[in-house]
Design an enzyme around this catalytic site. Structure first.
Site, PDB file in Angstrom:
ATOM      1  N   ASN A   1       0.867  -1.184   0.000  1.00  7.37           N
ATOM      2  CA  ASN A   1       0.000   0.000   0.000  1.00  7.37           C
ATOM      3  C   ASN A   1       0.903   1.233   0.000  1.00  7.37           C
ATOM      4  O   ASN A   1       1.472   1.581   1.025  1.00  7.37           O
ATOM      5  CB  ASN A   1      -0.885  -0.042   1.257  1.00  7.37           C
TER       6      ASN A   1
ATOM      7  N   LYS B   1       0.062   4.235  -0.287  1.00  9.90           N
ATOM      8  CA  LYS B   1      -0.625   5.411   0.271  1.00  9.90           C
ATOM      9  C   LYS B   1      -0.398   6.632  -0.640  1.00  9.90           C
ATOM     10  O   LYS B   1      -0.287   6.471  -1.849  1.00  9.90           O
ATOM     11  CB  LYS B   1      -0.162   5.664   1.703  1.00  9.90           C
TER      12      LYS B   1
ATOM     13  N   HIS C   1      -9.545   0.609   5.185  1.00 11.15           N
ATOM     14  CA  HIS C   1      -8.270   0.913   5.840  1.00 11.15           C
ATOM     15  C   HIS C   1      -8.532   1.882   6.995  1.00 11.15           C
ATOM     16  O   HIS C   1      -9.362   2.788   6.873  1.00 11.15           O
ATOM     17  CB  HIS C   1      -7.291   1.519   4.834  1.00 11.15           C
TER      18      HIS C   1
ATOM     19  N   GLU D   1      -7.008   4.374   8.006  1.00  9.94           N
ATOM     20  CA  GLU D   1      -6.836   5.801   7.665  1.00  9.94           C
ATOM     21  C   GLU D   1      -8.086   6.342   6.975  1.00  9.94           C
ATOM     22  O   GLU D   1      -8.453   7.498   7.161  1.00  9.94           O
ATOM     23  CB  GLU D   1      -5.577   5.976   6.795  1.00  9.94           C
TER      24      GLU D   1
ATOM     25  N   GLU E   1      -5.248  -5.352  10.683  1.00 10.79           N
ATOM     26  CA  GLU E   1      -4.287  -4.270  10.880  1.00 10.79           C
ATOM     27  C   GLU E   1      -4.571  -3.550  12.195  1.00 10.79           C
ATOM     28  O   GLU E   1      -5.394  -2.621  12.234  1.00 10.79           O
ATOM     29  CB  GLU E   1      -4.399  -3.272   9.733  1.00 10.79           C
TER      30      GLU E   1
ATOM     31  N   GLY F   1       2.299   2.116  10.880  1.00 10.57           N
ATOM     32  CA  GLY F   1       3.216   3.251  10.719  1.00 10.57           C
ATOM     33  C   GLY F   1       3.902   3.683  12.002  1.00 10.57           C
ATOM     34  O   GLY F   1       4.511   4.751  12.058  1.00 10.57           O
TER      35      GLY F   1
ATOM     36  N   SER G   1       3.439  -2.216  10.509  1.00  8.13           N
ATOM     37  CA  SER G   1       4.896  -2.190  10.702  1.00  8.13           C
ATOM     38  C   SER G   1       5.560  -3.534  10.403  1.00  8.13           C
ATOM     39  O   SER G   1       6.574  -3.877  11.019  1.00  8.13           O
ATOM     40  CB  SER G   1       5.247  -1.712  12.117  1.00  8.13           C
TER      41      SER G   1
HETATM   42  C1  PEP Z   1      -0.865   0.007   6.234  1.00 12.17           C
HETATM   43  O1  PEP Z   1      -1.083   1.203   6.273  1.00 12.17           O
HETATM   44  O2  PEP Z   1      -1.649  -0.750   5.657  1.00 12.17           O
HETATM   45  C2  PEP Z   1       0.334  -0.475   6.909  1.00 12.17           C
HETATM   46  C3  PEP Z   1       0.375  -1.736   7.261  1.00 12.17           C
HETATM   47  O3  PEP Z   1       1.326   0.444   7.126  1.00 12.17           O
HETATM   48  P1  PEP Z   1       2.770   0.166   7.776  1.00 12.17           P
HETATM   49  O4  PEP Z   1       3.296  -1.121   7.180  1.00 12.17           O
HETATM   50  O5  PEP Z   1       3.587   1.349   7.391  1.00 12.17           O
HETATM   51  O6  PEP Z   1       2.561   0.048   9.246  1.00 12.17           O
END
Ligand code: PEP
Length: 254
Positions: A9, A11, A99, A101, A171, A177, A217
């Protein structure tokens, strides 16, 4: 049978040129180095780059194109929005929905996500549907109740045939992040719970056949351990998907 999937992703990152350089490196590295593994790779760049990045993906192989969102309507006067059908027409096969976000910054709730899921499926896209709890919810020992509600309200209204097309991403919001990854035991525990909920809502076969990805992460160092868990079928990768070496190592972790 369920597939192992690593989805990147991007973003709201990269320019077209940076994205093209990134995907070119990833494709080359994966083709050279990840020859044996059966993992499917889904690349989810920003909308304006979908066509161009899609053209760089080798056809008919492990690489697939995905989008990060879609609108719930098929067409119409919705200035600035992008429909699932548009995404399908430029080669997208997947779309990330729900997601955290999008839920947090754009107020997307279960009702809206239900409509987006229907729109994506009607256009022939495979949704990657995200669920996950906040730190507050985890600390209150409410994780399972919370995930169960997200699944029930957001996803389990789908028919069996529709649900067959869905990939789920667990997630935990506190891990996205932040550099704080869930331990492989924490991930496994929730993934097993999600699979159990699928079996209840649909049947054992559906539960067995659904790919459940971990996101939060995940990186080149922890992917192998996470992916070794019996109910973790891959990852939804944010930050590390923007680094060709790291993303390739994650793909090679299977
Ligand atoms: C995400 O936003 O789907 C995600 C897993 O981000 P990150 O790997 O940066 O934590």
């Amino acid at each position: 049978m369920r597939k192992n999937i690593v989805a990147g992703n991007w973003k709201m990152n990269t320019t077209l040129q940076d994205g093209q350089a990134l995907i070119s490196e990833i494709v080359n590295m994966v083709q050279d180095e990840a020859t044996g593994s059966a993992v499917e790779v889904v690349v989810c760049p920003p909308f304006p780059f979908l066509s161009a990045i899609g053209r760089q993906l080798p056809q008919g192989g492990r690489f697939h194109l995905g989008a990060q969102n879609c609108h719930q309507k098929e067409t119409g006067a919705f200035t600035g929005e992008v429909s699932a059908k548009m995404l399908q027409s430029v080669g997208a096969e997947y779309v990330i929905l729900g997601h955290s976000e999008r839920r947090q910054y754009f107020g997307e709730d279960d009702e809206l996500l239900s409509q987006k899921l229907k729109a994506a499926l009607a256009a022939g896209l495979k949704p990657i549907f995200c669920v996950g709890e906040s730190l507050e919810t985890r600390e209150a020992d409410e994780t399972f109740n919370f995930i169960s509600k997200q699944l029930k309200d957001g996803l389990f209204h789908l028919s069996n045939e529709e649900f067959d097309q869905v990939v789920i991403a667990y997630e935990p919001i506190w891990a996205i992040g932040t550099g704080k990854t869930a331990t492989s035991q924490q991930a496994q525990e929730v993934h097993a719970f999600i699979r159990e909920q699928i079996a209840r809502a649909y049947d054992a076969e559906a539960a067995l056949n659904t790919s459940i990805l971990y996101g939060g992460s995940a990186n080149a160092q922890n992917a192998r351990e996470l992916f070794s868990q019996p109910d973790v079928d891959g990852g939804l990768i944010g930050g590390a998907s923007l680094k060709s070496r790291d993303f390739t190592e994650i793909i090679k972790s299977f």
